[in-house]
Design a protein around this motif. Sequence first.
Motif, PDB file in Angstrom:
ATOM      1  N   PHE A 121      18.503  60.225 -36.996  1.00 57.76           N
ATOM      2  CA  PHE A 121      18.284  58.787 -36.993  1.00 57.76           C
ATOM      3  C   PHE A 121      19.619  58.051 -36.927  1.00 57.76           C
ATOM      4  N   GLU A 122      19.722  57.138 -35.951  1.00 56.67           N
ATOM      5  CA  GLU A 122      20.909  56.320 -35.756  1.00 56.67           C
ATOM      6  C   GLU A 122      20.619  54.889 -36.162  1.00 56.67           C
ATOM      7  N   PRO A 123      21.513  54.253 -36.916  1.00 53.31           N
ATOM      8  CA  PRO A 123      21.286  52.862 -37.308  1.00 53.31           C
ATOM      9  C   PRO A 123      21.260  51.929 -36.100  1.00 53.31           C
ATOM     10  N   ILE A 124      20.388  50.933 -36.191  1.00 57.12           N
ATOM     11  CA  ILE A 124      20.370  49.848 -35.216  1.00 57.12           C
ATOM     12  C   ILE A 124      21.254  48.766 -35.822  1.00 57.12           C
ATOM     13  N   GLY A 125      22.405  48.568 -35.260  1.00 58.58           N
ATOM     14  CA  GLY A 125      23.399  47.693 -35.868  1.00 58.58           C
ATOM     15  C   GLY A 125      23.147  46.212 -35.676  1.00 58.58           C
ATOM     16  N   ASN A 126      23.894  45.430 -36.429  1.00 56.87           N
ATOM     17  CA  ASN A 126      23.924  43.966 -36.330  1.00 56.87           C
ATOM     18  C   ASN A 126      22.588  43.309 -36.636  1.00 56.87           C
ATOM     19  N   VAL A 127      21.784  43.934 -37.496  1.00 58.20           N
ATOM     20  CA  VAL A 127      20.463  43.385 -37.816  1.00 58.20           C
ATOM     21  C   VAL A 127      20.596  42.365 -38.934  1.00 58.20           C
ATOM     22  N   ALA A 133      13.768  39.345 -62.175  1.00 56.47           N
ATOM     23  CA  ALA A 133      12.726  39.538 -61.168  1.00 56.47           C
ATOM     24  C   ALA A 133      13.346  39.547 -59.778  1.00 56.47           C
ATOM     25  N   GLY A 134      12.767  40.342 -58.898  1.00 58.09           N
ATOM     26  CA  GLY A 134      13.206  40.354 -57.505  1.00 58.09           C
ATOM     27  C   GLY A 134      14.362  41.299 -57.249  1.00 58.09           C
ATOM     28  N   LYS A 135      14.569  41.570 -55.979  1.00 62.83           N
ATOM     29  CA  LYS A 135      15.650  42.450 -55.523  1.00 62.83           C
ATOM     30  C   LYS A 135      16.322  41.813 -54.318  1.00 62.83           C
ATOM     31  N   ASP A 136      17.608  42.009 -54.204  1.00 64.46           N
ATOM     32  CA  ASP A 136      18.387  41.532 -53.070  1.00 64.46           C
ATOM     33  C   ASP A 136      18.133  42.452 -51.880  1.00 64.46           C
ATOM     34  N   GLY A 137      17.832  41.891 -50.711  1.00 65.36           N
ATOM     35  CA  GLY A 137      17.551  42.691 -49.525  1.00 65.36           C
ATOM     36  C   GLY A 137      18.782  43.056 -48.718  1.00 65.36           C
ATOM     37  N   PHE A 138      19.955  42.543 -49.119  1.00 67.96           N
ATOM     38  CA  PHE A 138      21.181  42.816 -48.362  1.00 67.96           C
ATOM     39  C   PHE A 138      21.459  44.313 -48.324  1.00 67.96           C
ATOM     40  N   GLY A 139      21.742  44.818 -47.152  1.00 67.18           N
ATOM     41  CA  GLY A 139      22.044  46.229 -46.984  1.00 67.18           C
ATOM     42  C   GLY A 139      20.887  47.043 -46.433  1.00 67.18           C
ATOM     43  N   THR A 140      19.733  46.413 -46.188  1.00 67.72           N
ATOM     44  CA  THR A 140      18.608  47.131 -45.596  1.00 67.72           C
ATOM     45  C   THR A 140      19.016  47.638 -44.224  1.00 67.72           C
ATOM     46  N   GLU A 141      18.595  48.832 -43.898  1.00 68.23           N
ATOM     47  CA  GLU A 141      19.008  49.446 -42.626  1.00 68.23           C
ATOM     48  C   GLU A 141      17.795  49.963 -41.870  1.00 68.23           C
ATOM     49  N   LEU A 142      17.741  49.660 -40.576  1.00 64.87           N
ATOM     50  CA  LEU A 142      16.716  50.179 -39.679  1.00 64.87           C
ATOM     51  C   LEU A 142      17.374  51.218 -38.790  1.00 64.87           C
ATOM     52  N   ARG A 143      16.729  52.404 -38.706  1.00 60.46           N
ATOM     53  CA  ARG A 143      17.279  53.499 -37.904  1.00 60.46           C
ATOM     54  C   ARG A 143      16.240  54.005 -36.912  1.00 60.46           C
ATOM     55  N   ARG A 144      16.712  54.385 -35.732  1.00 60.90           N
ATOM     56  CA  ARG A 144      15.864  54.879 -34.647  1.00 60.90           C
ATOM     57  C   ARG A 144      16.075  56.376 -34.487  1.00 60.90           C
ATOM     58  N   GLY A 145      14.961  57.118 -34.387  1.00 59.82           N
ATOM     59  CA  GLY A 145      15.034  58.558 -34.184  1.00 59.82           C
ATOM     60  C   GLY A 145      15.382  58.901 -32.744  1.00 59.82           C
ATOM     61  N   ASP A 146      16.039  60.052 -32.582  1.00 61.98           N
ATOM     62  CA  ASP A 146      16.464  60.470 -31.239  1.00 61.98           C
ATOM     63  C   ASP A 146      15.429  61.315 -30.514  1.00 61.98           C
ATOM     64  N   GLY A 147      14.284  61.605 -31.150  1.00 63.69           N
ATOM     65  CA  GLY A 147      13.231  62.400 -30.518  1.00 63.69           C
ATOM     66  C   GLY A 147      13.401  63.886 -30.700  1.00 63.69           C
ATOM     67  N   GLY A 148      14.479  64.305 -31.353  1.00 66.77           N
ATOM     68  CA  GLY A 148      14.720  65.725 -31.572  1.00 66.77           C
ATOM     69  C   GLY A 148      13.921  66.278 -32.733  1.00 66.77           C
ATOM     70  N   GLU A 149      13.948  67.604 -32.872  1.00 65.13           N
ATOM     71  CA  GLU A 149      13.307  68.286 -34.001  1.00 65.13           C
ATOM     72  C   GLU A 149      14.350  69.126 -34.706  1.00 65.13           C
ATOM     73  N   PRO A 150      14.785  68.773 -35.871  1.00 69.85           N
ATOM     74  CA  PRO A 150      14.412  67.563 -36.599  1.00 69.85           C
ATOM     75  C   PRO A 150      15.091  66.342 -35.986  1.00 69.85           C
ATOM     76  N   ALA A 151      14.495  65.205 -36.200  1.00 66.08           N
ATOM     77  CA  ALA A 151      15.035  63.963 -35.632  1.00 66.08           C
ATOM     78  C   ALA A 151      16.329  63.580 -36.330  1.00 66.08           C
TER      79      ALA A 151
END
Length: 142
Positions: free
Chosen positions: A22-28, A2-20
């Motif tokens: 996405f750059e990782p937000i580091g050190n999270v 049961a359950g999953k390890d959350g290690f390695g989850t990544e949050l990325r921010r779009g640059d507003g372009g088309e197509p966008a």
Amino acid sequence: MAGKDGFGTELRRGDGGEPAVFEPIGNVGTFSGPNGERETYDVTAHDSPSNFREFIGGLVDGGEVSVECHYDPDKHDVIYGDFKNPNPVAYEMESPAGELWAFEALLTGFEREMPVDGQMAATLTWQVSGEPTITPAPTPAP
């Protein structure tokens, strides 16, 4: 298992372009959200059955996303600039299981800590605007 390890989850921010792009937000470190909720409206009437309250669903709030990170001005100060932007910015969050959450959000909190005897840290908070989209993890082959 049961359950999953959350290690390695990544949050990325779009640059507003088309197509966008996405750059990782580091050190999270720790992620929270999106944690949406639905409003409810009490529609109980004198003839409601068995003296129980009755409710209907109202609007859904996409909630907030919050992250704690090891603050690095080179990586995080570009995000601080989002306070000046009144329009939501595109973000995506991917878990190690391959689940991808895509959403637009407004930066509503940027709290930095500069301790005397430790690493710099920051807590970043966004208000999700609209409905997040979720791409489920692929089903493993048998």
